[in-house]
Motif scaffolding. Structure first.
Motif, PDB file in Angstrom:
ATOM      1  N   ALA A   1      -0.456  -1.052  -8.847  1.00  0.00           N
ATOM      2  CA  ALA A   1      -1.867  -0.903  -8.480  1.00  0.00           C
ATOM      3  C   ALA A   1      -2.005  -0.055  -7.220  1.00  0.00           C
ATOM      4  O   ALA A   1      -2.914   0.779  -7.095  1.00  0.00           O
ATOM      5  CB  ALA A   1      -2.494  -2.278  -8.282  1.00  0.00           C
ATOM      6  N   ALA A   2      -1.095  -0.230  -6.260  1.00  0.00           N
ATOM      7  CA  ALA A   2      -1.147   0.576  -5.038  1.00  0.00           C
ATOM      8  C   ALA A   2      -0.785   2.019  -5.323  1.00  0.00           C
ATOM      9  O   ALA A   2      -1.339   2.951  -4.707  1.00  0.00           O
ATOM     10  CB  ALA A   2      -0.206  -0.020  -3.988  1.00  0.00           C
ATOM     11  N   ALA A   3       0.138   2.244  -6.265  1.00  0.00           N
ATOM     12  CA  ALA A   3       0.552   3.615  -6.584  1.00  0.00           C
ATOM     13  C   ALA A   3      -0.545   4.398  -7.278  1.00  0.00           C
ATOM     14  O   ALA A   3      -0.507   5.641  -7.305  1.00  0.00           O
ATOM     15  CB  ALA A   3       1.809   3.582  -7.453  1.00  0.00           C
ATOM     16  N   GLY A   4      -1.544   3.720  -7.839  1.00  0.00           N
ATOM     17  CA  GLY A   4      -2.646   4.436  -8.470  1.00  0.00           C
ATOM     18  C   GLY A   4      -3.414   5.308  -7.487  1.00  0.00           C
ATOM     19  O   GLY A   4      -4.042   6.301  -7.876  1.00  0.00           O
ATOM     20  N   TRP A   5      -3.354   4.991  -6.210  1.00  0.00           N
ATOM     21  CA  TRP A   5      -4.056   5.817  -5.208  1.00  0.00           C
ATOM     22  C   TRP A   5      -3.389   7.162  -5.043  1.00  0.00           C
ATOM     23  O   TRP A   5      -4.049   8.153  -4.695  1.00  0.00           O
ATOM     24  CB  TRP A   5      -4.076   5.061  -3.878  1.00  0.00           C
ATOM     25  N   VAL A   6      -2.088   7.253  -5.294  1.00  0.00           N
ATOM     26  CA  VAL A   6      -1.355   8.506  -5.103  1.00  0.00           C
ATOM     27  C   VAL A   6      -1.942   9.601  -5.996  1.00  0.00           C
ATOM     28  O   VAL A   6      -2.091  10.753  -5.572  1.00  0.00           O
ATOM     29  CB  VAL A   6       0.140   8.302  -5.393  1.00  0.00           C
ATOM     30  N   ARG A   7      -2.271   9.259  -7.227  1.00  0.00           N
ATOM     31  CA  ARG A   7      -2.810  10.262  -8.155  1.00  0.00           C
ATOM     32  C   ARG A   7      -4.138  10.818  -7.632  1.00  0.00           C
ATOM     33  O   ARG A   7      -4.363  12.033  -7.668  1.00  0.00           O
ATOM     34  CB  ARG A   7      -2.997   9.628  -9.529  1.00  0.00           C
ATOM     35  N   ARG A   8      -4.994   9.962  -7.132  1.00  0.00           N
ATOM     36  CA  ARG A   8      -6.286  10.438  -6.608  1.00  0.00           C
ATOM     37  C   ARG A   8      -6.089  11.294  -5.351  1.00  0.00           C
ATOM     38  O   ARG A   8      -6.762  12.313  -5.169  1.00  0.00           O
ATOM     39  CB  ARG A   8      -7.194   9.242  -6.317  1.00  0.00           C
TER      40      ARG A   8
ATOM     41  N   ARG B   1      -3.450  13.023  -4.618  1.00  0.00           N
ATOM     42  CA  ARG B   1      -2.801  14.277  -5.027  1.00  0.00           C
ATOM     43  C   ARG B   1      -3.799  15.262  -5.609  1.00  0.00           C
ATOM     44  O   ARG B   1      -3.689  16.480  -5.414  1.00  0.00           O
ATOM     45  CB  ARG B   1      -1.711  13.953  -6.058  1.00  0.00           C
ATOM     46  N   ASP B   2      -4.797  14.766  -6.294  1.00  0.00           N
ATOM     47  CA  ASP B   2      -5.826  15.648  -6.844  1.00  0.00           C
ATOM     48  C   ASP B   2      -6.604  16.347  -5.739  1.00  0.00           C
ATOM     49  O   ASP B   2      -7.032  17.498  -5.899  1.00  0.00           O
ATOM     50  CB  ASP B   2      -6.778  14.856  -7.740  1.00  0.00           C
ATOM     51  N   GLU B   3      -6.786  15.686  -4.611  1.00  0.00           N
ATOM     52  CA  GLU B   3      -7.553  16.275  -3.496  1.00  0.00           C
ATOM     53  C   GLU B   3      -6.641  17.089  -2.566  1.00  0.00           C
ATOM     54  O   GLU B   3      -7.140  17.914  -1.800  1.00  0.00           O
ATOM     55  CB  GLU B   3      -8.246  15.160  -2.704  1.00  0.00           C
ATOM     56  N   ASN B   4      -5.353  16.809  -2.589  1.00  0.00           N
ATOM     57  CA  ASN B   4      -4.421  17.499  -1.699  1.00  0.00           C
ATOM     58  C   ASN B   4      -3.226  17.971  -2.539  1.00  0.00           C
ATOM     59  O   ASN B   4      -2.232  17.232  -2.695  1.00  0.00           O
ATOM     60  CB  ASN B   4      -3.953  16.568  -0.572  1.00  0.00           C
ATOM     61  N   ARG B   5      -3.315  19.174  -3.044  1.00  0.00           N
ATOM     62  CA  ARG B   5      -2.349  19.673  -4.017  1.00  0.00           C
ATOM     63  C   ARG B   5      -0.960  19.908  -3.419  1.00  0.00           C
ATOM     64  O   ARG B   5       0.026  19.963  -4.159  1.00  0.00           O
ATOM     65  CB  ARG B   5      -2.860  20.985  -4.627  1.00  0.00           C
ATOM     66  N   GLU B   6      -0.862  20.036  -2.096  1.00  0.00           N
ATOM     67  CA  GLU B   6       0.426  20.326  -1.475  1.00  0.00           C
ATOM     68  C   GLU B   6       1.120  19.066  -0.938  1.00  0.00           C
ATOM     69  O   GLU B   6       2.178  19.178  -0.310  1.00  0.00           O
ATOM     70  CB  GLU B   6       0.230  21.321  -0.317  1.00  0.00           C
ATOM     71  N   HIS B   7       0.547  17.868  -1.153  1.00  0.00           N
ATOM     72  CA  HIS B   7       1.131  16.626  -0.637  1.00  0.00           C
ATOM     73  C   HIS B   7       1.974  15.990  -1.741  1.00  0.00           C
ATOM     74  O   HIS B   7       1.463  15.491  -2.750  1.00  0.00           O
ATOM     75  CB  HIS B   7       0.018  15.668  -0.185  1.00  0.00           C
ATOM     76  N   PHE B   8       3.311  16.021  -1.526  1.00  0.00           N
ATOM     77  CA  PHE B   8       4.219  15.519  -2.557  1.00  0.00           C
ATOM     78  C   PHE B   8       5.025  14.272  -2.117  1.00  0.00           C
ATOM     79  O   PHE B   8       5.677  13.656  -2.942  1.00  0.00           O
ATOM     80  CB  PHE B   8       5.219  16.624  -2.955  1.00  0.00           C
ATOM     81  N   THR B   9       4.998  13.927  -0.834  1.00  0.00           N
ATOM     82  CA  THR B   9       5.846  12.843  -0.325  1.00  0.00           C
ATOM     83  C   THR B   9       4.995  11.639   0.072  1.00  0.00           C
ATOM     84  O   THR B   9       4.018  11.776   0.825  1.00  0.00           O
ATOM     85  CB  THR B   9       6.656  13.310   0.896  1.00  0.00           C
TER      86      THR B   9
ATOM     87  N   ALA C   1       0.848  -1.190   0.000  1.00  0.00           N
ATOM     88  CA  ALA C   1       0.000   0.000   0.000  1.00  0.00           C
ATOM     89  C   ALA C   1       0.879   1.233   0.000  1.00  0.00           C
ATOM     90  O   ALA C   1       2.037   1.206   0.444  1.00  0.00           O
ATOM     91  CB  ALA C   1      -0.925  -0.003   1.218  1.00  0.00           C
ATOM     92  N   MET C   2       0.324   2.355  -0.485  1.00  0.00           N
ATOM     93  CA  MET C   2       0.999   3.643  -0.490  1.00  0.00           C
ATOM     94  C   MET C   2       0.480   4.479   0.668  1.00  0.00           C
ATOM     95  O   MET C   2      -0.716   4.445   0.997  1.00  0.00           O
ATOM     96  CB  MET C   2       0.772   4.364  -1.804  1.00  0.00           C
ATOM     97  N   CYS C   3       1.361   5.242   1.288  1.00  0.00           N
ATOM     98  CA  CYS C   3       1.007   6.064   2.441  1.00  0.00           C
ATOM     99  C   CYS C   3       1.530   7.475   2.209  1.00  0.00           C
ATOM    100  O   CYS C   3       2.679   7.668   1.786  1.00  0.00           O
ATOM    101  CB  CYS C   3       1.601   5.477   3.720  1.00  0.00           C
ATOM    102  N   CYS C   4       0.680   8.466   2.508  1.00  0.00           N
ATOM    103  CA  CYS C   4       1.077   9.863   2.395  1.00  0.00           C
ATOM    104  C   CYS C   4       1.866  10.255   3.635  1.00  0.00           C
ATOM    105  O   CYS C   4       1.358  10.150   4.763  1.00  0.00           O
ATOM    106  CB  CYS C   4      -0.148  10.746   2.226  1.00  0.00           C
TER     107      CYS C   4
END
Length: 204
Positions: A170-177, A179-187, A140-143
């Motif tokens: 497949a887990a990295a696909g969540w990062v794009r969604r 990022r769209d909701e949180n424009r300042e989250h890059f890590t 899984a991906m974590c912000c």
């Protein structure tokens, strides 16, 4: 003392019987025995002078009979036990003294006795859980900014690299969604979880 007047006996005999009854009743009472005593003048059909008075001790309980027997045999009375009798203070103190002596004797017998506990050490090995009921491996991906995680993607514990890379994509696909909701989250962080278990070994 009472007199049962079934037939009239001579006055001197009646008076003598009454004296004996009074003496017997007083003697029994002094020894702690309560017993009904009276003069029986006999049936009315017996003619004088044969109808001499007799002393009737009446009905009594088994306990009273035993106590009277003890008096006749030893000259001392034994009080009949009472069902609801409570122990006296002296009896309670005596019981406490006996119990305290037993407790003291028990603890004295334990002196010099060493109570030991024996422990054994066992080796355990940490290994991947290959049991049928083991949890699946996940990725899984974590912000890192907000700590929110995406959905966990399951994969086989012994999956080849091709399948693992597919699960990571497949887990990295969540990062794009996210990022769209949180424009300042890059890590972000990729988190992979695999089941492990402790395997017991030999005792030392």
């Amino acid at each position: 003392m009472t007199t049962a007047t079934g037939h009239q006996a001579p006055d001197d005999e009646i008076e003598a019987a009454e004296v004996v009854c009074d003496e017997l009743e007083d003697a029994l009472t002094a020894l702690g025995i309560k017993l009904s005593v009276w003069v029986d003048l006999g049936p009315g059909s017996v003619p004088l002078p044969a109808a001499s008075p007799t002393v009737d001790l009446g009905r009594c309980t088994v306990a009273t009979a035993r106590a009277l027997t003890a008096v006749l045999r030893t000259g001392t009375a034994t009080a009949a036990p009472c069902a609801d009798a409570r122990p006296t203070l002296a009896e309670l103190n005596q019981r406490q003294a006996v119990l305290s002596a037993r407790i003291t004797e028990h603890f004295q017998s334990l002196r010099g006795t060493v109570m030991r506990e024996v422990y054994a050490v066992r080796n355990f090995t940490v290994e991947p859980d290959r049991e049928p009921d083991a949890e699946p491996s996940t990725v899984a991906m974590c912000c890192v900014v907000c700590g929110q995680s995406g959905p966990a993607v399951e994969m086989e514990p012994e999956a080849p690299d091709v399948d693992r890379n597919a699960a990571r994509r497949a887990a990295a696909g969540w990062v794009r969604r996210h990022r769209d909701e949180n424009r300042e989250h890059f890590t972000y962080r990729l988190v992979e979880a695999s089941p492990y278990r402790l395997v017991p070994g030999r005792w030392r």
